[in-house]
Design a protein around this motif. Sequence first.
Motif, PDB file in Angstrom:
ATOM      1  N   HIS A  33     -18.436  60.440   3.627  1.00 59.96           N
ATOM      2  CA  HIS A  33     -17.671  59.302   3.140  1.00 59.96           C
ATOM      3  C   HIS A  33     -17.924  59.161   1.641  1.00 59.96           C
ATOM      4  CE1 HIS A  33     -17.294  57.678   7.406  1.00 59.96           C
ATOM      5  NE2 HIS A  33     -18.205  58.633   7.513  1.00 59.96           N
ATOM      6  N   HIS A  34     -16.935  59.508   0.835  1.00 61.92           N
ATOM      7  CA  HIS A  34     -17.113  59.545  -0.617  1.00 61.92           C
ATOM      8  C   HIS A  34     -16.661  58.240  -1.256  1.00 61.92           C
ATOM      9  CE1 HIS A  34     -16.071  61.555  -4.712  1.00 61.92           C
ATOM     10  NE2 HIS A  34     -17.268  61.012  -4.733  1.00 61.92           N
ATOM     11  N   LEU A  35     -17.568  57.621  -2.025  1.00 63.67           N
ATOM     12  CA  LEU A  35     -17.268  56.400  -2.773  1.00 63.67           C
ATOM     13  C   LEU A  35     -17.325  56.724  -4.262  1.00 63.67           C
ATOM     14  CD1 LEU A  35     -18.536  55.372   0.030  1.00 63.67           C
ATOM     15  CD2 LEU A  35     -18.958  53.240  -1.194  1.00 63.67           C
ATOM     16  N   PRO A  36     -16.258  57.251  -4.847  1.00 59.42           N
ATOM     17  CA  PRO A  36     -16.299  57.659  -6.255  1.00 59.42           C
ATOM     18  C   PRO A  36     -16.523  56.498  -7.214  1.00 59.42           C
ATOM     19  CG  PRO A  36     -14.059  57.752  -5.398  1.00 59.42           C
ATOM     20  CD  PRO A  36     -14.951  57.517  -4.221  1.00 59.42           C
ATOM     21  N   HIS A  37     -16.359  55.269  -6.757  1.00 52.68           N
ATOM     22  CA  HIS A  37     -16.538  54.093  -7.607  1.00 52.68           C
ATOM     23  C   HIS A  37     -17.939  53.506  -7.505  1.00 52.68           C
ATOM     24  CE1 HIS A  37     -15.254  52.875  -3.582  1.00 52.68           C
ATOM     25  NE2 HIS A  37     -16.002  51.810  -3.761  1.00 52.68           N
ATOM     26  N   GLY A  38     -18.810  54.086  -6.708  1.00 51.80           N
ATOM     27  CA  GLY A  38     -20.149  53.533  -6.524  1.00 51.80           C
ATOM     28  C   GLY A  38     -20.979  53.593  -7.794  1.00 51.80           C
ATOM     29  N   ILE A  39     -21.719  52.522  -8.071  1.00 46.23           N
ATOM     30  CA  ILE A  39     -22.571  52.435  -9.272  1.00 46.23           C
ATOM     31  C   ILE A  39     -24.036  52.327  -8.848  1.00 46.23           C
ATOM     32  CG2 ILE A  39     -23.141  51.069 -11.320  1.00 46.23           C
ATOM     33  CD1 ILE A  39     -20.483  52.513 -11.524  1.00 46.23           C
ATOM     34  N   TYR A  40     -24.865  53.153  -9.453  1.00 46.99           N
ATOM     35  CA  TYR A  40     -26.302  53.150  -9.162  1.00 46.99           C
ATOM     36  C   TYR A  40     -27.022  52.350 -10.238  1.00 46.99           C
ATOM     37  CZ  TYR A  40     -31.035  55.055  -8.436  1.00 46.99           C
ATOM     38  OH  TYR A  40     -32.386  55.207  -8.218  1.00 46.99           O
ATOM     39  N   THR A  41     -27.650  51.258  -9.835  1.00 47.16           N
ATOM     40  CA  THR A  41     -28.389  50.429 -10.780  1.00 47.16           C
ATOM     41  C   THR A  41     -29.575  49.788 -10.065  1.00 47.16           C
ATOM     42  OG1 THR A  41     -28.232  48.549 -12.310  1.00 47.16           O
ATOM     43  CG2 THR A  41     -26.877  48.447 -10.340  1.00 47.16           C
ATOM     44  N   ALA A  42     -30.713  49.713 -10.761  1.00 50.23           N
ATOM     45  CA  ALA A  42     -31.939  49.129 -10.194  1.00 50.23           C
ATOM     46  C   ALA A  42     -32.283  49.787  -8.856  1.00 50.23           C
ATOM     47  CB  ALA A  42     -31.788  47.620 -10.041  1.00 50.23           C
ATOM     48  N   ARG A  43     -32.111  51.095  -8.787  1.00 48.59           N
ATOM     49  CA  ARG A  43     -32.448  51.908  -7.618  1.00 48.59           C
ATOM     50  C   ARG A  43     -31.632  51.547  -6.379  1.00 48.59           C
ATOM     51  NH1 ARG A  43     -37.420  51.609  -5.591  1.00 48.59           N
ATOM     52  NH2 ARG A  43     -37.368  53.768  -4.878  1.00 48.59           N
ATOM     53  N   SER A  44     -30.472  50.927  -6.586  1.00 42.11           N
ATOM     54  CA  SER A  44     -29.626  50.581  -5.448  1.00 42.11           C
ATOM     55  C   SER A  44     -28.155  50.761  -5.804  1.00 42.11           C
ATOM     56  CB  SER A  44     -29.898  49.151  -4.979  1.00 42.11           C
ATOM     57  OG  SER A  44     -29.586  48.221  -5.992  1.00 42.11           O
ATOM     58  N   ASN A  45     -27.313  50.678  -4.784  1.00 42.39           N
ATOM     59  CA  ASN A  45     -25.877  50.918  -4.953  1.00 42.39           C
ATOM     60  C   ASN A  45     -25.147  49.932  -4.042  1.00 42.39           C
ATOM     61  OD1 ASN A  45     -23.210  52.009  -4.609  1.00 42.39           O
ATOM     62  ND2 ASN A  45     -23.945  54.003  -5.302  1.00 42.39           N
ATOM     63  N   ASP A  46     -24.635  48.868  -4.635  1.00 44.99           N
ATOM     64  CA  ASP A  46     -24.034  47.799  -3.834  1.00 44.99           C
ATOM     65  C   ASP A  46     -22.776  48.257  -3.112  1.00 44.99           C
ATOM     66  OD1 ASP A  46     -23.954  44.926  -3.028  1.00 44.99           O
ATOM     67  OD2 ASP A  46     -22.051  44.985  -4.117  1.00 44.99           O
ATOM     68  N   ALA A  47     -21.964  49.096  -3.738  1.00 47.28           N
ATOM     69  CA  ALA A  47     -20.731  49.567  -3.096  1.00 47.28           C
ATOM     70  C   ALA A  47     -21.049  50.305  -1.797  1.00 47.28           C
ATOM     71  CB  ALA A  47     -19.954  50.471  -4.046  1.00 47.28           C
TER      72      ALA A  47
END
Length: 279
Positions: free
Chosen positions: A64-78
Motif C-alpha cells: 500500500h503506497h502512500l506517496p504523500h506520507g511525511i516522516y517527522t519526529a520518527r513518525s508518519n501520521d499519514a
Amino acid sequence: MLRWHYRSRHEALIAFSNTAFYDTRLLSIPAPQPIGKASEIVVPEDVHHCPDPETVFGRALSFHHLPHGIYTARSNDAEAQYVARLLRSILMQKSGMTIGIVAFSEAQQRQIEEAIAELAEEDEAFAQQLAEEQERTENGEFLGLFVKNLENVQGDERDIIIISVCYGPNVTQKMRMNFGPINKLGGEKRLNVIFSRARRHMAIVSSITGDEITNDYNTGALALKTMLQFARATSAGRAAEAERLLDRYRSGDVVKARTTENGAALAVLSDWVQEIASV
C-alpha cells in the motif's frame, strides 16, 4: 535446523525471508494458486479514505503506497491514519482472522495507537469491534489485536500482519537514508522477525518504494529495499519480476554488501554526515 515452515499459508509471505536469511532452505507450503495480475495500491491523500478490505483479503502480500506520507519526529501520521482505517475495514468484515500491527519505530507505534483510538471515538460500531478484538482469547491464550514495534514483536504471529514502514521524505521533501536500527550491524535480522509473522496475509504500508533507497551498500538497507521491491511486484501480480529480485539478491547484491571491507564504516560515516547535515 527445522526446515519446514508451517506458519505462512502462502509462499509469498515467507519467500523473501527464505531467500535473505535461510539460503532458500525452508520448505514452504506451495501457493494454492498462481498470483494473478492486479492493480497497484496507491493510497489517495485524503486521510478519510476508506480502504477496501479486499486489498488485503484478495492478496497474500499487499503493498500500500502512500506517496504523500511525511516522516517527522520518527513518525508518519499519514501512514498511521491509513493503518487505523485499514484495520477498521478488516474488522468490520468479521472474518475471524487474528490481526497484528507492527511499526518500524516506537514513536510510530504510539502514532498508530492514537489514530486507532481517535477513529474509535468517531465510530461506535468500530469501537465495539475493536474492544472485542483487543480482549480476544482462545483456550486461555491471548490472540487479540496487538500494536508493536520491530523491537518487541519477537515471537508473535497473527493471521493478518499490517506493517507501517514509516520512513519517508520530510516536510521539505528531502529523504535521509537513516532507517534507525535497520542501518546498524545486524539490522537485516530485525526485518526477518517482522517479515515472518503472518499466517495468511501481510499488508505493507509505506510512503516510499524500494527504488528510493540508495544506501544499499548497507546490508539492512539493502534488505529493506529488496523487500519493498519484492512486495510491490508481488502485490501487483508481477511474479517474474518478484523472482528476478530474489535471484539478484541471492546471487550478488547481498554478497557485495556483506563482503565490502569498508561497508560498515561507510554506512556509519554516511549516517553521521546526514545527521550533521540535518542539524
